[in-house]
Design a protein around this motif. Structure first.
Motif, mmCIF file in Angstrom:
data_model
loop_
_atom_site.group_PDB
_atom_site.id
_atom_site.type_symbol
_atom_site.label_atom_id
_atom_site.label_comp_id
_atom_site.label_asym_id
_atom_site.label_seq_id
_atom_site.Cartn_x
_atom_site.Cartn_y
_atom_site.Cartn_z
ATOM 1 N N ALA A 1 11.034 12.271 -1.573
ATOM 2 C CA ALA A 1 11.958 11.421 -0.250
ATOM 3 C C ALA A 1 10.765 9.977 -0.069
ATOM 4 O O ALA A 1 9.529 10.395 -0.921
ATOM 5 C CB ALA A 1 11.653 11.768 0.887
ATOM 6 N N ILE A 2 11.435 9.264 -0.232
ATOM 7 C CA ILE A 2 11.132 8.056 0.189
ATOM 8 C C ILE A 2 10.675 7.401 1.686
ATOM 9 O O ILE A 2 12.130 6.779 2.060
ATOM 10 C CB ILE A 2 11.164 6.602 -0.592
ATOM 11 N N PHE A 3 9.374 7.325 2.275
ATOM 12 C CA PHE A 3 9.445 6.356 3.638
ATOM 13 C C PHE A 3 8.676 5.378 3.332
ATOM 14 O O PHE A 3 7.399 4.770 3.286
ATOM 15 C CB PHE A 3 9.095 7.442 4.612
ATOM 16 N N LYS B 1 0.553 -1.224 0.026
ATOM 17 C CA LYS B 1 -0.255 -0.221 -0.092
ATOM 18 C C LYS B 1 1.193 1.224 -0.019
ATOM 19 O O LYS B 1 1.945 1.540 0.447
ATOM 20 C CB LYS B 1 -0.876 0.173 1.526
ATOM 21 N N VAL B 2 0.499 2.385 -1.180
ATOM 22 C CA VAL B 2 1.536 3.152 -1.030
ATOM 23 C C VAL B 2 1.126 4.366 -1.328
ATOM 24 O O VAL B 2 0.184 4.034 -1.854
ATOM 25 C CB VAL B 2 2.512 3.101 -2.336
ATOM 26 N N ILE B 3 1.193 5.300 -0.220
ATOM 27 C CA ILE B 3 0.844 6.099 -0.571
ATOM 28 C C ILE B 3 1.859 7.677 -0.856
ATOM 29 O O ILE B 3 2.820 7.506 -0.723
ATOM 30 C CB ILE B 3 -0.476 6.720 0.708
ATOM 31 N N PRO C 1 8.247 5.604 13.064
ATOM 32 C CA PRO C 1 7.086 3.942 12.332
ATOM 33 C C PRO C 1 7.978 3.948 10.475
ATOM 34 O O PRO C 1 7.275 3.043 10.185
ATOM 35 C CB PRO C 1 5.352 4.091 12.423
ATOM 36 N N TRP C 2 8.327 4.949 10.823
ATOM 37 C CA TRP C 2 8.708 4.791 8.820
ATOM 38 C C TRP C 2 10.703 5.688 8.742
ATOM 39 O O TRP C 2 11.597 5.988 9.959
ATOM 40 C CB TRP C 2 8.669 6.545 7.936
ATOM 41 N N VAL C 3 11.345 5.004 7.960
ATOM 42 C CA VAL C 3 12.815 5.016 7.508
ATOM 43 C C VAL C 3 12.377 5.614 6.976
ATOM 44 O O VAL C 3 11.706 4.924 5.600
ATOM 45 C CB VAL C 3 13.049 3.618 7.501
ATOM 46 N N LEU C 4 13.955 6.424 6.136
ATOM 47 C CA LEU C 4 13.887 7.444 5.421
ATOM 48 C C LEU C 4 14.504 6.363 3.804
ATOM 49 O O LEU C 4 15.806 5.713 4.624
ATOM 50 C CB LEU C 4 14.857 8.315 5.370
ATOM 51 N N SER C 5 13.694 5.549 2.871
ATOM 52 C CA SER C 5 14.394 5.005 2.086
ATOM 53 C C SER C 5 15.225 5.216 1.141
ATOM 54 O O SER C 5 16.335 5.000 0.269
ATOM 55 C CB SER C 5 13.787 3.813 1.568
ATOM 56 N N GLU C 6 14.844 6.297 0.594
ATOM 57 C CA GLU C 6 14.930 7.241 -0.610
ATOM 58 C C GLU C 6 14.892 8.515 -0.509
ATOM 59 O O GLU C 6 13.921 9.018 -0.141
ATOM 60 C CB GLU C 6 14.599 6.634 -2.251
ATOM 61 N N HIS C 7 16.033 9.297 -1.146
ATOM 62 C CA HIS C 7 15.815 10.886 -0.852
ATOM 63 C C HIS C 7 16.547 11.219 -2.256
ATOM 64 O O HIS C 7 18.020 11.086 -2.607
ATOM 65 C CB HIS C 7 16.553 10.961 0.438
ATOM 66 N N LYS C 8 16.464 12.342 -3.399
ATOM 67 C CA LYS C 8 16.648 12.571 -3.931
ATOM 68 C C LYS C 8 16.570 14.569 -3.324
ATOM 69 O O LYS C 8 15.365 14.834 -3.435
ATOM 70 C CB LYS C 8 15.959 12.870 -5.098
ATOM 71 N N SER D 1 2.263 0.286 3.352
ATOM 72 C CA SER D 1 4.027 0.054 3.255
ATOM 73 C C SER D 1 4.818 1.053 2.820
ATOM 74 O O SER D 1 5.749 1.001 3.246
ATOM 75 C CB SER D 1 3.741 -1.351 2.439
ATOM 76 N N LYS D 2 4.710 2.198 2.226
ATOM 77 C CA LYS D 2 5.272 2.636 1.420
ATOM 78 C C LYS D 2 5.107 4.671 1.703
ATOM 79 O O LYS D 2 3.714 4.225 1.304
ATOM 80 C CB LYS D 2 5.743 2.612 -0.167
ATOM 81 N N VAL D 3 5.715 5.803 2.186
ATOM 82 C CA VAL D 3 5.253 6.879 1.567
ATOM 83 C C VAL D 3 6.139 7.822 1.031
ATOM 84 O O VAL D 3 6.900 7.543 1.137
ATOM 85 C CB VAL D 3 4.903 7.787 2.820
ATOM 86 N N ILE D 4 5.014 7.644 -0.463
ATOM 87 C CA ILE D 4 5.928 8.914 -1.709
ATOM 88 C C ILE D 4 6.046 10.289 -1.121
ATOM 89 O O ILE D 4 5.012 10.936 -1.071
ATOM 90 C CB ILE D 4 6.238 7.904 -2.239
ATOM 91 N N VAL D 5 6.849 11.196 -0.582
ATOM 92 C CA VAL D 5 6.508 12.486 -0.713
ATOM 93 C C VAL D 5 7.537 13.297 -1.813
ATOM 94 O O VAL D 5 8.779 13.557 -1.641
ATOM 95 C CB VAL D 5 7.523 13.169 0.856
#
Length: 533
Positions: free
Chosen positions: A211-213, A39-41, A199-206, A227-231
């Motif tokens: 940023a992807i948590f 589940k990605v938002i 509750p979240w981990v920064l997994s990718e950031h440009k 499962s994932k939050v894309i900012v």
């Protein structure tokens, strides 16, 4: 015989192909199920998340909330609740706090939460205490102590009634994992990586783009449903709104992100759901008592009566905020003081100016005194469409009483520099909301880097105000504490160094597949219970 062998071979090949096809089909189904389960938002943010250093102020607060936690948390209706500390004890003299850490808590890298790690964090913040002098708790901490692996002690110099509440703040007291510390341990410079218990981990950031948590699978509490939050970084609210309607993002959250007009239009879209919080902070204008015409109390009082706040609320804010009569809403602790509401009265405003010697020469629009035009600079952030609209309204309203307003719209850094140096007549600001108000915000009035200090600097009783602030924060008696708050807030109200405009709210607009959106404190984006239909 050969014919029979050939037939058997063909049958074997067909069976093998069938089995392989079945396996292939099963793998495809498994992939489909896995994709469905993920589940990605996608949400938007006008700014990059920053460094995610929990001990500094160069990150977006919501992102710090995602990754890091405190010993305590600020619960519903202001209730203090356990977080990394499962329980705590306070000494009889209210100066020693003993925290019993929650067992089994792990950081996102798998390391364990211990009292040593907590002490390491607190000591790093105390080492750079000048960076945090606005927060009185930092000034009051005497020392820290590790009792055992799961027990941490905090010693204060004096009793300090908001101590536990300030341990819920998003910064600078949240806990970084040991592996996130730089080699020299000085987090005031940088951190190695954002390792938290949240509750979240920064997994990718440009930087400047996204940023992807991802969900922290080591999280000790109830894990997020997503499962994932894309900012996605989208600086402009109109662009963010278009992305939401197009389906490129799922949610826009926060105050000031969208213009009021855009929010109104999005509310009409049947495919979207628009939500609004209760009042959280106060939209206010600081009035400089130490500069130019606003040194005069009569001019400051004229400003109070010269603003039609209800018109601003109805026709600029479209009812999304409520008219503010005081610096803090009466719902905040110690703030139900029955202070006078200065309702719109341009005749009264004009009389204050007239009595102070500011006259309108014949055939002129603006008042003059000793050959000087009555004019004030009103400063705001240029790309904030709401404050710009309010500023233009104020310019027109004040012209009616013979006061010229020069609009100064600037980018954030220049605006911030004005606040710190007191280089303004009038400047937009905002209270901090829960869990900061009133104590933390009032504490900051003593800090020269804050516009509040600069606005109050010309008051003859400024020293007394600051002394009362110090005393209220270390008070132990509720009655005397209430009296001190009464003195502080009543004096500032009577001296008119704040022009309250409205009580601000948070808004959220998302597509209807997004559920569980709620509001907590002003700068948090709470996604723990958010789900997708």
């Amino acid at each position: 015989m050969k014919r029979q062998q050939l037939a058997n071979l063909i049958i074997t090949l067909l069976l093998t192909m069938s089995l392989l096809g079945g396996c292939s089909q099963k793998t495809s189904t498994e992939k489909s199920t896995a994709q469905t389960a993920e589940k990605v938002i996608t949400i938007s943010s006008p700014d990059d998340i920053g460094t995610l250093n929990p001990h500094k102020y160069n990150s977006e607060m919501y992102a710090q909330y995602f990754v890091y936690e405190n010993l305590l948390t600020y619960g519903e209706n202001g209730k203090l609740e356990s977080c990394l500390a499962e329980s705590w004890d306070i000494s009889q003299d209210d100066k020693i706090y003993t925290f019993h850490l929650r067992k089994g808590v792990k950081f996102s890298d798998g390391s364990e939460l211990t009292a040593d790690v907590v002490k390491k964090n607190y000591d790093a913040v105390l080492k750079a205490k000048d960076d945090h002098s606005w927060l009185e708790l930092i000034n009051q901490i005497d020392k820290t102590e590790v009792v055992n692996a799961s027990t941490f002690k905090l010693y204060l110099k004096n009793t300090y009634y908001p101590a536990l509440q300030e341990l819920t703040l998003v910064r600078p007291m949240r806990i970084l994992g040991a592996a996130g510390f730089p080699t020299d341990g000085d987090t005031a410079k940088e951190i190695k990586s954002p390792i938290g218990t949240g509750p979240w981990v920064l997994s990718e950031h440009k930087k400047g783009e996204y940023a992807i948590f991802t969900r922290n699978e080591n999280y000790w509490g109830i894990k997020p449903k997503l499962s994932k939050v894309i900012v996605k970084v989208i600086p402009d609210g109109e662009t963010a709104a278009a992305a939401l309607e197009k389906g490129d993002i799922d949610l826009i959250y926060g105050n000031g992100v969208l213009s009021i007009d855009t929010f109104k239009e999005l509310k009409k879209n049947a495919q979207l759901e628009a939500l609004q919080s209760a009042p959280m902070t106060t939209r206010v204008i600081g009035v400089n008592s130490n500069k130019g015409a606003t040194k005069d109390l009569a001019v400051r009082l004229a400003l109070q009566y010269g603003v039609d706040k209800q018109n601003i609320v109805d026709n600029i804010l479209y009812g999304t905020e409520k008219k503010a009569d005081t610096l803090f809403a009466e719902s905040f602790p110690y703030c139900r003081l029955g202070l006078e509401a200065r309702n719109y009265d341009p005749t009264k405003a004009a009389k204050y100016l007239e009595d102070a010697g500011w006259k309108i020469p014949s055939e002129k629009d603006y008042r003059e005194k000793d050959g000087q035009i009555l004019q004030l600079d009103l400063c705001f952030v240029a790309d904030d469409s709401i404050t710009k609209s309010i500023s233009e309204d104020l310019q027109a309203e004040f012209k009616k009483i013979g006061l010229k307003i020069n609009l100064i719209g600037e980018e954030k850094n220049s605006f911030s520099d004005r606040q710190k140096k007191g280089n303004f007549d009038l400047i937009f600001g905002e209270s901090w909301g829960a869990p900061y108000d009133p104590h933390s915000y009032v504490s900051s009035f003593r800090e020269p880097s804050h516009f509040d200090y600069q606005a109050q600097l010309g008051l003859p009783m400024k020293k007394t105000i600051d002394e009362n602030i110090t005393n209220v924060l270390i008070s132990t008696d509720e009655t005397s504490r209430q009296k001190l708050y009464d003195d502080i807030l009543r004096t500032l109200h009577e001296q008119s160094v704040y022009l309250p405009i409205s009580y601000r709210t948070n808004v959220a607009v998302g597509n209807k597949k997004v559920t569980g959106v709620t509001f907590t404190v002003a700068n948090e984006v709470p996604l723990l219970n958010v789900d997708l239909k």
